[in-house]
Design an enzyme around this catalytic site. Structure first.
Site, mmCIF file in Angstrom:
data_model
loop_
_atom_site.group_PDB
_atom_site.id
_atom_site.type_symbol
_atom_site.label_atom_id
_atom_site.label_comp_id
_atom_site.label_asym_id
_atom_site.label_seq_id
_atom_site.Cartn_x
_atom_site.Cartn_y
_atom_site.Cartn_z
ATOM 1 N N LYS A 115 6.612 -5.557 7.963
ATOM 2 C CA LYS A 115 6.164 -4.438 7.131
ATOM 3 C C LYS A 115 7.353 -3.557 6.776
ATOM 4 C CE LYS A 115 2.832 -0.654 6.912
ATOM 5 N NZ LYS A 115 1.725 0.007 7.601
ATOM 6 N N VAL A 137 4.068 -5.435 2.910
ATOM 7 C CA VAL A 137 4.004 -6.422 3.986
ATOM 8 C C VAL A 137 4.492 -7.772 3.459
ATOM 9 C CG1 VAL A 137 2.528 -7.571 5.674
ATOM 10 C CG2 VAL A 137 2.055 -5.213 5.018
ATOM 11 N N GLY A 189 0.824 -1.199 0.000
ATOM 12 C CA GLY A 189 0.000 0.000 0.000
ATOM 13 C C GLY A 189 0.855 1.243 0.000
ATOM 14 N N GLY A 190 0.212 2.388 0.252
ATOM 15 C CA GLY A 190 0.927 3.646 0.187
ATOM 16 C C GLY A 190 2.021 3.793 1.223
ATOM 17 N N MET A 191 1.847 3.151 2.391
ATOM 18 C CA MET A 191 2.818 3.319 3.469
ATOM 19 C C MET A 191 3.884 2.237 3.502
ATOM 20 S SD MET A 191 2.280 6.079 5.163
ATOM 21 C CE MET A 191 3.210 5.738 6.644
ATOM 22 N N GLY A 192 3.645 1.086 2.881
ATOM 23 C CA GLY A 192 4.654 0.042 2.956
ATOM 24 C C GLY A 192 4.244 -1.247 2.280
ATOM 25 N N ASP A 238 -7.098 5.510 9.911
ATOM 26 C CA ASP A 238 -7.297 4.895 8.597
ATOM 27 C C ASP A 238 -8.111 3.605 8.730
ATOM 28 O OD1 ASP A 238 -7.118 4.825 5.848
ATOM 29 O OD2 ASP A 238 -5.183 3.804 5.809
#
Length: 514
Positions: free
Chosen positions: A50, A35, A30-33, A147
């Site tokens: 992650k 997994v 996703g946008g943050m990392g 979120d």
């Protein structure tokens, strides 16, 4: 574990990070990392690692992102809860930060409804109970998730829900952990105050929970639009498009999705309503906000220094008001023994008190002798009415209307459309301006030209002509004559209404002054 519901498996050469965690396959990104499915070689157990998409070195922006990631891990690690993902470790490797978490071997809610369709209201309520318990635990340590969405809720093999991906969570310590103007998260699941940059709090997470429940039960997000700007506009200004599939869950979701945080119900109220849905009980009806106005009668006069006047204050629903506080202002109570004004001479207070007692005695004598009659209280009749989109004007039964009555029509639940072939479902406010313009070619079908198609309308019918009102979520007006109250959709009955679908449920109250 996956933070975005994307279960496409990508195989890469296995490698070890931090000399301990052996990476296998990519579970999601996703946008943050990203997994990874990994193995803790020290403790010999499977984990989720992650890989955050931020470097540990670089400019100030990078350093801010690193601090945010560290706080994410620390915040989640402080919440040992069966429905919050467990955090095992935070390591730096290959110039990146990695958060090592428990491996939840199950799909996300987003993946579940994509593959198998929406959940039932009872299944959704059961998941909602677990998630609200998780959010309670998160909020108790001063953390916001920020979120909450179907992709960030994983399902264990036993079907229980796990709240995960605190990629944009921040401790409420006053430090800005995001770049100015940066909007992080999924817009259709963001609370309005987040979109507008206003102050956020636990009620913001509850709003996102409401959007999540509406999506997994209704099959689609209540605010999703073709583009991000339109979605943001819908979140801030438009009523949610809540599916009829929600059934008894609808009042809970609609209460959680109120635009103002102060109008949303408390977690305890939501929990109680969700339990009712799981148990198969009737819907909760209109749910109260998290704050209620409390009133306590004034204490007897004791001493001028302890008299603070008559005040009210707002307290969380379920909380009691401290003894001795009796108010009509919205300010919180002050410590006892502190006076807001300089103490007046006791003689003046006793004189005023004596005058009040004398006046009360005179008034009582007048009442007893019949000189001053008791004033009757206003009488209110209340009923619920289901308005059909295909039936034209429909009389409201169960109440009568006379000249001078105060009439309140309040939306409760439901959705309808004035053209099921081309237009989406709408709430009582009807369509936004852009959607309404799609029907410009049939403007003649409108009952009230100034209101959008599918708006809920109300009118009085009697010996004289009365105006037609657009109701929206709530309308209060005075009756100017004896009449019958009627409701209808802003789409003329007959040929125009043949492609209408859906119903709205409203509560009607008529208050009559004696």
């Amino acid at each position: 574990m996956s933070g975005d519901g994307d279960h496409e498996v990508v195989t890469r050469a296995e490698r070890v990070i931090a000399g301990r965690y052996l990476l296998h396959d990519v579970l999601g990104s996703g946008g943050m990392g990203t997994v990874w499915h990994a193995h803790d070689q020290l403790l010999d157990r499977p984990v989720a690692a992650k890989e955050l998409h931020i470097l540990t070195n670089g400019d100030e922006d990078h350093r801010v992102r690193v601090r945010r990631a560290v706080r994410e891990a620390r915040a989640v690690a402080r919440v040992p809860h069966p429905h919050v993902v467990g955090v095992h470790d935070l390591v730096e490797s290959e110039d990146r930060l990695w958060i090592v978490m428990e491996l939840v071997e199950g799909p996300s809610l987003a993946h579940r409804i994509t593959e198998a369709g929406p959940l039932t209201p009872q299944q959704t309520a059961a998941a909602g109970l677990q998630l609200i318990d998780a959010l309670d635990a998160v909020h108790a340590v001063g953390t916001l998730h920020r979120d909450v969405k179907p992709a960030n809720v994983l399902l264990r093999r036993d079907g229980s829900a796990v709240l995960t991906d605190f990629g944009i969570a921040a401790l409420d310590d006053g430090e800005f952990l995001t770049t100015t103007g940066e909007l992080i998260g999924s817009v259709e699941f963001m609370a309005p105050e987040r979109v507008t940059g206003a102050e956020v709090g636990p009620a913001s997470d509850l709003w996102s929970l409401g959007a999540t429940l509406a999506t997994v039960c209704g099959g689609q997000s209540p605010f999703r639009r073709p583009g991000a700007p339109a979605t943001m506009h819908a979140v801030v200004y438009e009523e949610p498009a809540v599916s009829e599939r929600l059934g008894p869950l609808r009042p809970v979701v609609e209460a959680l999705l109120r635009k103002s945080p102060s109008e949303r119900p408390s977690a305890a109220t939501v929990r109680s309503a969700l339990r009712g849905v799981v148990a198969g009980g009737p819907d909760a009806g209109v749910m109260p906000s998290a704050t209620v106005r409390e009133f306590r009668p004034a204490a007897p006069l004791a001493d001028a220094n302890t008299i603070t006047g008559s005040r009210t204050w707002l307290a969380p629903a379920g909380d009691s008001v401290p003894a001795g506080r009796h108010s009509t202002s919205s300010e919180p109570p002050q410590p006892q023994g502190r006076s807001r004004r300089p103490a007046r001479p006791k003689l003046l207070w006793w004189a005023l008190a004596g005058t009040a007692v004398l006046a009360a005695g005179v008034a009582g004598a007048l009442v007893l002798t019949g000189t001053l009659p008791l004033k009757e209280r206003p009488k209110t009749e209340t009923t619920r009415q289901v308005a059909q989109s295909t039936a034209g004007w429909q009389p409201v039964t169960g109440v009568s209307v006379q000249r001078g009555d105060r009439i309140t029509v309040q939306f409760v639940s439901g959705e309808w459309t004035s053209n099921y072939r081309k237009l989406p479902m709408a709430g009582p406010a009807g369509y936004d301006a852009d959607t309404d313009s799609w029907q410009d070619g049939v403007k003649a079908c409108k009952v009230k030209g100034a209101a959008p198609f599918a708006a809920l309308l109300a009118r009085l019918v009697g010996d004289q002509n009365f105006p037609v009102h657009a109701v929206g979520r709530r309308l209060t007006f005075r009756a100017t004559g004896n009449a019958t109250l009627q409701l209808g959709i802003n789409d003329t009955a007959g040929v125009c209404s043949q492609d209408n679908r859906g119903t709205l449920t409203v509560q009607v109250s008529v208050t009559r002054q004696p």
